[in-house]
Motif scaffolding. Structure first.
Motif: not given
Length: 679
Positions: A5, A9, A13, A462-463, A465-466
């Motif tokens: 990401w 990216p 994003s 936009r990720n 997991s974060t």
């Protein structure tokens, strides 16, 4: 790639991060030009409102304005009602925020966000004016100005960066429905082939439909209610849920018969092979006509085979008929789903308005309200005992984290990620605060530095997991810069503010762990409560529950089970999913039996036995043998009626009823064990 990401990216994003960064810096510049007291709140609002789609951003912006206005009014009311009485004011504030968090649990999408915002906006304004209560109106108006400015800047930048929103949204909605169908069809073919993981795929997909239904609201905003695409999308998702529930029932139907005839297996394989081609047909024909024609042909073929085997009286034909009636019902519903999909593309009038909805959870509402109230009372106590100058900031951020995540079920993990995002924001703010701002007041140069760190937050958001950490980072990075027209934040002020922020968010995490925390036992208890509530409604005498209602509630329960399973060990997760699936399968087949009884295809004794099964399922102390004691005599009666009947339609209904009753008998022990807490 773990950091893909950041280093690789996607273009979407990058564009999202870029336009949101520009909007935040523009809002900050306007706030500085207007000489507002705390201009960083305008930039914070931009990052809070910014979402992945324009519909989400517009919806969140609207509801943020609503929540802000309510919070402004309530802050003024509380300050006016309890002047110079902190131990009346602070409990009243805690009760108000707890009430907002509790009510927010009863809603979904950004309506719940507006309610929690009303709670912590009231806290921010009231505690910001606590030293000068006479100026609370001015503080409230200033806070509202920041919010309105941030929303306007984010909306304007989104309109410039994303033209033709309606056309894009219409196409995205079609692709979303197409994607759901192309995932559902392979799951159904896996059932026909009796693959080991077929039920897991069906359960996971069924559990995702509620979230997909929620997203359609944002498509409506983007399309601006033009045409019938949105209404058809709601109907199509409801039909997909029904098809998936048929697939789950077919899986149990196949395992509940005494044996599967050898002659049936090639036929089921041919069916599965034909269905394998439907996803490609949906991709090549955007209207889905070819897929619908092929499915209708498969349905006709299934019915033709049933007409040849039902008149026979041997055991193989009966078992084959039990399975094929399940295949017939599944294919019939799949045809109806594809018709709805085609109508959504054509924009035809909507003939049915059923949709997946969320039922309010009053127990969760009470729990979230109590937890949030306790959290604020704890923060107020710490402030009063320590007389900490930054105690108001500390209490403010306890309110923010507790109200913000009160509506989520696994609050411990989410609030912890939110805390870590604030830690990263504090680290990132060191360079602008300690290196850039002391040596220059040049705003373009400041934008280059601050914009770089904002871009990082935009990419991280936009990720998946974060995303939670990025939301916290984007919110608190502008806050820690301490922007002002008349000066800059000094080192001591930055340290005091940062410590108060982190301690407040950290206290919220601790409270989520200590007060009514999320645990595996709690997850099972919540899920069993929801399922028992649905079963009680199903068991009410004289009440005919619509099949759509049961499927809707089942979809919501499966969504909760899939979400809970991610926090449990593999054995517990499997038991939870299996138990939930079993209860949903029992309920759906009970409804099928009642429907057949309404048509006059079943004797009254069968209906009485089925009603008794559901009531006994809810009685914890009744032995399982008593629960299932009435099934075998009823099955014998239906077998006898099926052999005696010469009417093909009645015989068809009796075979369908026998299959449903076999499913109930097979799933009853699993359902009973799960509802009693043995998982």
């Amino acid at each position: 790639m773990k950091f893909g990401w950041l280093f690789a990216p996607s273009i979407t994003s990058v564009m999202f991060a870029l336009r949101t960064t520009i909007a935040a810096l523009l809002a900050l510049a306007i706030a500085l030009w207007m000489e507002l007291g705390e201009p960083q709140w305008a930039a914070m609002t931009v990052w809070i409102v910014a979402q992945n789609s324009r519909g989400e951003s517009i919806s969140k912006g609207r509801w943020r304005l609503v929540g802000t206005v309510i919070g402004m009014v309530m802050a003024i009311v509380l300050m006016a009602a309890f002047p110079q009485y902190p131990w009346l004011f602070l409990p009243a504030l805690a009760l108000w925020v707890g009430l907002c968090a509790g009510l927010a649990t009863l809603t979904h999408n950004f309506r719940g966000y507006a309610l929690v915002l009303a709670g912590y906006t009231c806290t921010i304004i009231a505690l910001g004016a606590v030293k000068e209560p006479d100026h609370v109106f001015n503080v409230a108006m200033a806070r509202g100005t920041y919010i309105f400015l941030g929303v306007i800047c984010e909306t304007a930048m989104g309109m410039i960066a994303l033209p033709n929103v309606a056309g894009r949204a219409r196409e995205e909605l079609r692709k979303r429905l197409q994607g759901i169908l192309t995932r559902a069809i392979p799951a159904l073919t896996a059932v026909l082939r009796q693959k080991p993981g077929a039920t897991d795929d069906l359960s996971t997909l069924l559990g995702s439909l509620q979230a997909s239904s929620d997203q359609i609201e944002f498509s409506r905003i983007e399309i601006r209610s033009e045409g019938n695409e949105v209404e058809h999308a709601y109907v199509t998702l409801g039909l997909v849920a029904r098809v998936l529930s048929r697939g789950l029932g077919l899986r149990t139907r196949m395992t509940s018969v005494t044996h599967q005839p050898e002659a049936l297996r090639p036929f089921l394989e041919d069916m599965a092979t034909a269905l394998d081609g439907l996803p490609e047909r949906l991709l090549t024909d955007r209207r889905g006509i070819a897929a619908l024609v092929q499915t209708e042909a498969l349905l006709a073929e299934c019915r033709g085979r049933m007409q040849t085997i039902l008149p026979r009286d041997d055991e193989d034909s009966l078992n084959e008929g039990i399975i094929l009636t399940g295949v017939e019902v599944m294919l019939s519903d799949l045809c109806e789903t594809l018709r709805s999909y085609r109508a959504s593309v054509d924009g035809a009038p909507v003939s049915e308005r059923h949709r997946l909805t969320r039922n309010p959870d009053w127990r969760a509402s009470m729990r979230n309200g109590v937890r949030t109230t306790v959290a604020l009372l704890f923060g107020a106590y710490v402030w009063e005992v320590t007389a900490w100058p930054q105690g108001g900031v500390f209490l403010t951020f306890i309110a923010v984290v507790c109200a913000r995540f009160a509506t989520f079920e696994n609050t411990v993990l989410l609030s912890a990620a939110f805390f870590y995002g604030a830690v990263f924001a504090a680290l990132a703010s060191v360079i602008p605060v300690f290196i850039v701002m002391p040596v220059t007041a040049n705003y373009p140069f400041f934008c280059l530095v601050a914009g770089f760190f904002m871009m990082l937050g935009g990419l991280a958001s936009r990720n998946p997991s974060t995303a939670v950490m990025a939301a916290s980072y984007g919110t608190f990075f502008p806050f820690l810069l301490g922007m002002d027209n008349q000066g800059r934040i000094n080192e001591l002020g930055w340290f005091n503010t940062t410590i108060a922020l982190l301690l407040g968010l950290g206290a919220g995490v601790v409270i989520f762990r200590a007060v009514l925390p999320f645990t595996p036992a709690r997850a099972g208890e919540v899920l069993r409560y929801q399922l028992k509530r649905s079963l009680r409604r199903l068991a009410l005498p004289g009440v005919v529950m619509d099949e759509y209602v049961w499927i809707n509630e089942g979809t919501q329960s499966m969504e909760r089970a899939v979400r809970f399973a991610g926090s449990l060990s593999s054995d517990r997760a499997e038991a939870m999913l299996r138990g939930t699936l079993s209860v949903l399968t029992v309920g759906r087949n009970v409804l099928m039996l009642r429907k057949l009884a309404e048509h006059g295809s079943l004797p009254d004794t069968a209906v009485t036995a089925v009603d008794g099964l559901v009531r006994n399922l809810l009685r914890r102390k009744l032995p399982l043998t008593h629960t299932t004691a009435t099934i075998d005599p009823t099955l014998d009666e239906l077998y006898a009626l099926e052999r005696q009947s010469q009417d093909p339609s009645i015989r068809h209904d009796l075979v369908l009823a026998i299959g449903s009753l076999l499913i109930v008998r097979t799933e009853m022990p699993v359902s009973r064990a799960f509802l009693k807490g043995a998982f």
